[in-house]
Design a protein around this motif. Structure first.
Motif, PDB file in Angstrom:
ATOM      1  N   GLN A  12       0.841  -1.202   0.000  1.00  0.00           N
ATOM      2  CA  GLN A  12       0.000   0.000   0.000  1.00  0.00           C
ATOM      3  C   GLN A  12       0.875   1.250   0.000  1.00  0.00           C
ATOM      4  O   GLN A  12       1.405   1.643   1.022  1.00  0.00           O
ATOM      5  CB  GLN A  12      -0.926   0.011   1.227  1.00  0.00           C
ATOM      6  N   SER A  53      -8.255  -2.144   6.092  1.00  0.00           N
ATOM      7  CA  SER A  53      -8.082  -2.114   4.649  1.00  0.00           C
ATOM      8  C   SER A  53      -7.760  -0.722   4.142  1.00  0.00           C
ATOM      9  O   SER A  53      -8.055   0.280   4.791  1.00  0.00           O
ATOM     10  CB  SER A  53      -9.357  -2.623   3.973  1.00  0.00           C
ATOM     11  N   PHE A  55      -8.207   1.734   0.662  1.00  0.00           N
ATOM     12  CA  PHE A  55      -8.917   1.942  -0.588  1.00  0.00           C
ATOM     13  C   PHE A  55      -8.278   3.117  -1.304  1.00  0.00           C
ATOM     14  O   PHE A  55      -7.305   3.688  -0.826  1.00  0.00           O
ATOM     15  CB  PHE A  55     -10.407   2.191  -0.313  1.00  0.00           C
ATOM     16  N   LYS A  56      -8.838   3.495  -2.421  1.00  0.00           N
ATOM     17  CA  LYS A  56      -8.264   4.587  -3.201  1.00  0.00           C
ATOM     18  C   LYS A  56      -8.275   5.901  -2.424  1.00  0.00           C
ATOM     19  O   LYS A  56      -7.270   6.607  -2.370  1.00  0.00           O
ATOM     20  CB  LYS A  56      -9.043   4.741  -4.508  1.00  0.00           C
ATOM     21  N   CYS A  59      -8.414   4.873   4.119  1.00  0.00           N
ATOM     22  CA  CYS A  59      -8.110   3.578   4.728  1.00  0.00           C
ATOM     23  C   CYS A  59      -8.979   3.482   5.965  1.00  0.00           C
ATOM     24  O   CYS A  59      -9.591   4.474   6.373  1.00  0.00           O
ATOM     25  CB  CYS A  59      -6.627   3.460   5.073  1.00  0.00           C
ATOM     26  N   ARG A  91     -13.477   5.285   8.794  1.00  0.00           N
ATOM     27  CA  ARG A  91     -12.639   5.704   7.669  1.00  0.00           C
ATOM     28  C   ARG A  91     -11.719   6.862   8.052  1.00  0.00           C
ATOM     29  O   ARG A  91     -12.106   7.746   8.813  1.00  0.00           O
ATOM     30  CB  ARG A  91     -13.516   6.157   6.493  1.00  0.00           C
TER      31      ARG A  91
END
Length: 197
Positions: A12, A53, A55-56, A59, A91
């Motif tokens: 990442q 996780s 993401f674009k 996280c 988030r």
């Protein structure tokens, strides 16, 4: 620490710092670290507590039974209202947004909820299995196939049937039928290859 989680975080580019900070507080708690569904997962006494996780655009963490968390700091969101019953996400767009003490409190509460047995049980699919005509024909002429099919759970039988039935064209149904017959005879479920990721 799980080496596959090391690999996940290393891959990442955008969120490495944030994921490492989250992982540090998770490692201080009595959680087992694994990779499930392709992302870091944290388990307590064989119960999925949360996932981490990237993401674009953000996280974060998701709590499998987050609906039971008090959420005093209003950090949790339901990403799919009307679909998601128990899952709640937290988030982050930067490390500066993270209050690690508060995040840790949420995780501790999630562990306590698991210990107390607070969880949403998945509803059993009670609709009857409708065996497509093409598969029924094969089952009635091939006893080995029929016995293997009957050894599967109802949910796996339903997956096979729906996979064939959902095809629009006859040629696609025939290809899917051949695939399903091979899987059944080899005692493999339709989605088994995804379960060990």
């Amino acid at each position: 620490m799980n080496h596959k989680v090391n690999e996940y975080i290393a891959s990442q580019k955008e969120w490495k710092k944030e994921l490492l900070a989250l992982r540090k507080i998770l490692s201080e708690l009595p959680l087992q670290e694994e990779i499930k569904w392709g992302i870091p997962a944290y388990i307590y006494k064989n119960k999925n507590i949360l996932g981490m996780s990237a993401f674009k655009n953000y996280c974060g963490l998701w709590f499998h039974h987050g609906v039971f968390l008090k959420d005093e700091h209003q950090l949790l969101i339901n990403a799919q209202k009307d679909k998601t019953k128990g899952l709640r996400q937290m988030r982050f767009n930067s490390i500066e947004e993270m209050d690690l003490k508060i995040i840790k409190q949420y995780v501790i509460e999630a562990i306590e909820n698991a210990e107390a047995g607070r969880e949403i049980k998945p509803k059993r699919n009670t609709k009857p299995i409708i065996i497509p005509e093409e598969l029924q024909k094969e089952l009635s002429t091939n006893n080995e196939l029929k016995n293997c099919f009957n050894d599967f759970t109802l949910s796996k039988q339903r997956e096979f049937c729906e996979y064939i039935s959902s095809a629009k064209k006859d040629a696609t149904k025939h290809r899917r039928l051949e695939k399903v017959i091979s899987l059944i005879l080899n005692k493999k479920g339709l989605y088994d290859k995804y379960k060990n990721c």
